[in-house]
Design an enzyme around this catalytic site. Sequence first.
Site, short mmCIF file in Angstrom:
data_model
loop_
_atom_site.label_atom_id
_atom_site.label_comp_id
_atom_site.label_asym_id
_atom_site.label_seq_id
_atom_site.Cartn_x
_atom_site.Cartn_y
_atom_site.Cartn_z
N LYS A 276 0.84 -1.21 0.00
CA LYS A 276 0.00 0.00 0.00
C LYS A 276 0.87 1.25 0.00
O LYS A 276 1.97 1.27 0.58
CB LYS A 276 -0.90 -0.04 1.23
N SER B 232 -9.60 1.56 3.17
CA SER B 232 -8.75 2.33 2.27
C SER B 232 -7.71 1.49 1.52
O SER B 232 -7.03 2.00 0.63
CB SER B 232 -8.01 3.41 3.07
N SER C 169 -9.90 -0.70 7.21
CA SER C 169 -9.27 -0.50 5.91
C SER C 169 -8.64 -1.75 5.30
O SER C 169 -8.30 -1.75 4.12
CB SER C 169 -8.20 0.60 6.00
#
Length: 369
Positions: free
Chosen positions: A90, A164, A188
């Site tokens: 990420k 996210s 997330s």
Amino acid sequence: MDRHGARGGERDRDDAELIFQGVERQAELVRTGKITSRALVEAALRRITRLDPALGAFRVVFAEQALAEADARDEGKADGPLHGVPIAVKDELDVAGQVTGFGGAADHTPVTADSEAVRRLRAAGAVIIGKTTMPEFGQWPYTESEAHGHTRNPWDTTRTPGGSSGGSASAVAAGLVGAALGGDGGGSIRIPAACCGLFGLKPQRGRVSTAPNPHLWYALGTVGPLTRTVRDAALLYDVLAGTTATDRWSARPTTDGWVRALETPPGRLRIGYSAKPAVPGVRPHPEHVEALLETVRALRELGHDVREVNPRYPDATAPFAAQFCGGVRAEADAVERPDRLERRTRGTLALARLVPESAVERGSGPGSG
């Protein structure tokens, strides 16, 4: 179809079959010499090139760097549990030589060192193939940003992969990589896992290092993988588990490791379940309740003692909001170009600056787990 088209279609199928096998099997294939790390990385890169333009799962792909790393793995001894396996991370995690964008466009200087989680992946033999998309600072339960556009769910590209860590989830669900790292503060990892049919677990804080940052959104944020199987997740947590002297929280080490725990029969368990919402005013969808009840039935058939419970959930709104504001504020204060922050981020910051640091710290709780 001409011979070139037939060969191309066959190669696409072979690439998909290889990536969908997951990281444990991929590492085994490299370790036993049935495939090279270069061939594995090339398969992932071909799928990224073909499929990611419609998905937007990657913020940046390290094609040349990943191939060079794969060649180095092929020349060395295959002694790591992830030897030669391509993995994505990420955009909130540092990768040496790359910009850590946090989903936005407010930073432009590459970092000089890997984050601890990325360092551990490399030490286990993994090849870092790229950074995945996220909303700016991970604020939203969907993955879109002014800088990088919308990320799509590979099961239905009219829908979100969640957020996210939606870029990581989309990449794994589409078979662009076998696993990807995400982060979880208020869901997330778990939300994208649910949206994309993957396995995602928010680990105990202090289980996986957030270094070089002492914390990720204070006590809220943790780092962990998104995978297609529980076993791949266990393997990755065995690689990732552990903290450094700079981490604010440190969890006690597991006795035998995650894979060993997975392989150990649990015996007959007492399990409580509830469809009661933890957030006031929120009602679970009937499909979600039915999925819960299906799980209850399956656990009972396995011989476990499963009972409905009525938990007294505390109202977490105030501490969550304080730490959310504190986390976004801390990350935004560190960017190089505040003028490039998204309009909605600036709106968050206007509220966040009203939250005293003492309220953020009160929500963080004790310093160790």
